[in-house]
Design an enzyme around this catalytic site. Structure first.
Site, PDB file in Angstrom:
ATOM      1  N   ARG A  51       0.769  -1.190   0.051  1.00 44.34           N
ATOM      2  CA  ARG A  51      -0.126   0.103   0.056  1.00 44.34           C
ATOM      3  C   ARG A  51       0.738   1.341   0.030  1.00 44.34           C
ATOM      4  NH1 ARG A  51      -3.633  -2.784   3.736  1.00 44.34           N
ATOM      5  NH2 ARG A  51      -2.103  -2.504   5.215  1.00 44.34           N
ATOM      6  N   LYS A 153       2.276 -19.700   7.937  1.00 41.41           N
ATOM      7  CA  LYS A 153       1.384 -19.805   8.938  1.00 41.41           C
ATOM      8  C   LYS A 153       0.972 -18.447   9.550  1.00 41.41           C
ATOM      9  CE  LYS A 153       4.358 -20.335  13.050  1.00 41.41           C
ATOM     10  NZ  LYS A 153       3.674 -19.166  13.988  1.00 41.41           N
ATOM     11  N   HIS A 183       8.882 -22.768   8.761  1.00 37.13           N
ATOM     12  CA  HIS A 183      10.227 -22.444   8.859  1.00 37.13           C
ATOM     13  C   HIS A 183      11.220 -23.412   9.578  1.00 37.13           C
ATOM     14  CE1 HIS A 183       9.930 -20.270  12.570  1.00 37.13           C
ATOM     15  NE2 HIS A 183      11.161 -20.425  12.499  1.00 37.13           N
ATOM     16  N   LYS A 187      15.014 -25.755   8.769  1.00 34.74           N
ATOM     17  CA  LYS A 187      16.160 -25.873   9.643  1.00 34.74           C
ATOM     18  C   LYS A 187      17.083 -27.093   9.253  1.00 34.74           C
ATOM     19  CE  LYS A 187      14.106 -23.370  13.305  1.00 34.74           C
ATOM     20  NZ  LYS A 187      14.660 -22.088  13.793  1.00 34.74           N
ATOM     21  N   GLU A 221      11.351 -21.168  24.633  1.00 39.82           N
ATOM     22  CA  GLU A 221      12.268 -19.703  24.222  1.00 39.82           C
ATOM     23  C   GLU A 221      12.406 -19.076  25.402  1.00 39.82           C
ATOM     24  OE1 GLU A 221      10.521 -17.987  20.391  1.00 39.82           O
ATOM     25  OE2 GLU A 221       8.707 -18.982  21.033  1.00 39.82           O
ATOM     26  N   ASP A 240       0.740 -21.201  17.664  1.00 41.20           N
ATOM     27  CA  ASP A 240       1.934 -20.323  17.342  1.00 41.20           C
ATOM     28  C   ASP A 240       2.853 -21.492  17.029  1.00 41.20           C
ATOM     29  OD1 ASP A 240       3.290 -17.984  16.446  1.00 41.20           O
ATOM     30  OD2 ASP A 240       4.266 -18.140  18.796  1.00 41.20           O
ATOM     31  N   HIS A 245       5.000 -26.057  14.046  1.00 42.58           N
ATOM     32  CA  HIS A 245       6.304 -26.550  14.247  1.00 42.58           C
ATOM     33  C   HIS A 245       6.560 -27.861  15.054  1.00 42.58           C
ATOM     34  CE1 HIS A 245       7.077 -22.663  12.911  1.00 42.58           C
ATOM     35  NE2 HIS A 245       7.123 -22.029  13.818  1.00 42.58           N
ATOM     36  N   LYS A 346       7.006 -19.503  26.144  1.00 42.52           N
ATOM     37  CA  LYS A 346       7.947 -18.324  26.116  1.00 42.52           C
ATOM     38  C   LYS A 346       8.302 -18.283  27.373  1.00 42.52           C
ATOM     39  CE  LYS A 346       6.341 -16.773  21.952  1.00 42.52           C
ATOM     40  NZ  LYS A 346       7.325 -16.725  20.871  1.00 42.52           N
TER      41      LYS A 346
HETATM   42  C1  BG6 Z   1       7.421 -18.379  14.982  1.00 36.67           C
HETATM   43  C2  BG6 Z   1       6.487 -18.044  16.101  1.00 36.67           C
HETATM   44  O1  BG6 Z   1       6.856 -19.214  14.219  1.00 36.67           O
HETATM   45  O2  BG6 Z   1       8.619 -19.246  15.620  1.00 36.67           O
HETATM   46  C3  BG6 Z   1       7.283 -17.258  17.133  1.00 36.67           C
HETATM   47  O3  BG6 Z   1       5.610 -17.101  15.653  1.00 36.67           O
HETATM   48  C4  BG6 Z   1       8.433 -17.907  17.658  1.00 36.67           C
HETATM   49  O4  BG6 Z   1       6.243 -16.775  18.056  1.00 36.67           O
HETATM   50  C5  BG6 Z   1       9.341 -18.409  16.400  1.00 36.67           C
HETATM   51  O5  BG6 Z   1       9.462 -17.214  18.330  1.00 36.67           O
HETATM   52  C6  BG6 Z   1      10.530 -19.179  16.785  1.00 36.67           C
HETATM   53  O6  BG6 Z   1      11.252 -19.693  15.622  1.00 36.67           O
HETATM   54  P1  BG6 Z   1      12.867 -20.086  15.832  1.00 36.67           P
HETATM   55  O7  BG6 Z   1      13.265 -20.176  14.642  1.00 36.67           O
HETATM   56  O8  BG6 Z   1      13.361 -18.483  16.618  1.00 36.67           O
HETATM   57  O9  BG6 Z   1      12.954 -21.227  16.889  1.00 36.67           O
END
Ligand code: BG6
Length: 495
Positions: A51, A153, A183, A187, A221, A240, A245, A346
């Site tokens: 935009r 996602k 993602h 890895k 995390e 999330d 994942h 987290k």
């Molecule tokens: C993301 C989540 O998909 O993955 C985040 O939305 C999370 O909340 C992140 O922090 C963690 O990814 P990585 O690669 O840092 O483990």
């Protein structure tokens, strides 16, 4: 370092959300590296759509400024030819203008009618953009080339909304054209799970309920939600991390051997494994096998961390979970009776992602009656991050007159390779350009993953008031330890 087989064909790479955060933080740096390796030939043209009003020239400067300090010939060429379309995503005029720019690129830049659309916008725009692309006839190539859509996602919010999103995407694209990113699959260590299991014969005989006592998957995390409170409030740890994942890593780790390394063969096995996970359909199943938690203020005097409810954008009475622990059962021949314990959160004490397989204890411990029973079980641990590698933990005799056994380990670290692992985004962008769907999630996997997490979320939403709390920098609420202790086991301490 160019691998000639890993070079993009001519193509227009269209990024929706070109002035946004994902593009700036992840996509442009990844494109810069791909261009520098020579993986993007001159016939790859970058087209930004967003935009924010910008001319082609301003967008080119914007790209260069986002990846400062580099001016390799590949990146210089990619940015010099970049195009930009300004406009609302739901304005048909934007898509008509995009169609004109794509035609110009085919004519003048040799993009050969090939298009990859990268949806780097907020997820609520995925469906509407796809519908507008379909209306503008952009789901097909005028020259018989390929057309692909790359999305990230969340793929919906539950099974029903995932189906609605799929319907919108399907108005423009067939399933083979849709590349859903997780993602974690990009890895290096997650991909190494495939090498570990199927490039070696030593693990295969022990990869089953005869030898394995339990499996533990940890995605921990240290960070809190930071400035993503608003987003996280509607998401929570289950949507999330677990729905995507965790279940992706779990299915790769525990699936049956595929008959080939063809992408569909691997994805078929993953979805079979997901189908074998017993959903926690009854309220009693959820109570017994699922724990949620939310972090409160904690840490040390020097490093005092805010509680979740005090984070910006978070409801002071929020019941969103920032921690999940689950016990899952897999109803198939290989894994019946082997519980899979999963935890993610987290503000846990350390950042670590690992998959561990604990083996049965020896049937008898005649040599060391007392404390040896407290020894951790033998285990194979795949460390996804940080310090990527693999450890085999076992008992070894401590040198000396006494017969004392202590845990020892054989460790393999990825650092022993000279090669650098590519960043996850480099990998997924190039795979999408090349058309290799192995590391992307298929629609049936998405649906099945929701089928696993939906009943738990539903149960929790009916009882929002009672979320257990844990102090920041601890391993979740006491209920998580109780979940596994009930089975006579304990969570591993990641080291
Ligand atoms: C993301 C989540 O998909 O993955 C985040 O939305 C999370 O909340 C992140 O922090 C963690 O990814 P990585 O690669 O840092 O483990």
């Amino acid at each position: 370092m160019t691998d000639p087989d890993r070079r993009s064909p001519p193509c227009a790479l269209v990024i929706f959300g070109a002035s946004g955060d994902l593009t700036a933080r992840k996509l442009l740096p990844a494109l810069e590296r791909l261009a520098t390796y020579g993986a993007l030939p001159p016939q790859v043209t970058l087209i930004g759509v967003a935009r924010t009003p910008m001319s082609d020239g301003e967008f080119r400067d914007y790209c260069r400024e986002r990846v400062p300090g580099t001016a390799g010939p590949g990146w210089t060429a990619l940015t010099a030819s970049a195009r930009y379309v300004a406009g609302g995503y739901d304005d048909p005029a934007t898509h008509r203008r995009l169609a004109e720019v794509l035609d110009e690129c085919d004519r003048d830049a040799g993009t050969a009618g090939n298009r990859v659309y990268y949806f780097a916008t907020p997820p609520r725009l995925f469906g509407p953009i796809a519908v507008h692309l379909a209306e503008a006839g952009l789901g097909r190539s005028p020259l018989g080339g390929f057309v692909r859509a790359v999305i990230e996602k969340p793929f919906g919010w539950d099974e029903a909304s995932a189906r609605d999103l799929y319907a919108d995407l399907s108005s423009a694209f067939a399933e083979e054209q849709i590349f859903r990113i997780d993602h974690y699959l990009a890895k290096e260590t997650v991909q190494n799970l495939l090498a570990l299991r199927f490039a070696n014969s030593i693990f295969e005989p022990i990869w089953n309920r005869t030898w394995v006592d339990n499996v533990q998957i940890t995605v921990a995390e240290t960070l809190g939600v930071g400035d993503r409170g608003g987003f996280y409030e509607t998401t929570g740890a289950m949507r999330d991390i677990v729905q995507n994942h965790v279940l992706q890593v779990l299915s790769l780790f525990l699936m049956e051997p595929p008959t080939s390394f063809h992408p569909e063969a691997i994805r078929d096995e993953k979805v079979k494994l997901l189908r074998a996970i017993r959903p926690l359909d009854e309220a009693a199943d959820v109570t017994a096998n699922a724990v949620r938690g939310q972090y409160t203020r904690g840490g040390t005097r020097e490093d005092l961390m805010t509680g979740y409810r005090d984070e910006p954008g978070v409801d002071p009475l929020s019941s969103t979970e920032t921690f999940v622990a689950l016990r899952l059962d897999i109803d198939n021949w290989r894994w019946t009776g082997v519980p899979v314990y999963v935890r993610t959160g987290k503000r846990l004490p350390c950042r670590v992602t690992e998959v561990a397989m604990e083996f049965h204890r020896p049937p008898q411990l005649p040599l060391f009656p007392g404390p040896a029973g407290d020894l951790e079980p033998d285990a194979l641990v795949v460390r996804v991050q940080p310090d990527e590698g693999l450890s085999l933990r076992f008992g070894a005799k401590v040198p000396g007159h006494a017969f004392r056994v202590q845990k020892a380990s054989m460790d393999f670290s990825y650092e022993s390779f000279e090669e650098q692992a590519p960043d996850a985004y480099e990998r997924v962008i190039l795979d999408a350009l090349i058309g290799d769907p192995t590391l992307f999630i298929r629609a049936d996997e998405v649906g099945r993953s929701w089928r696993i997490v939906d009943p738990v979320l539903e149960h929790w939403s009916e009882d929002p008031g009672s979320i257990p709390l844990y102090q920041a920098a601890t391993w979740g609420p006491p209920e998580a330890a109780a979940l596994i202790a009930r089975d006579g086991r304990r969570w591993r301490t990641p080291s």
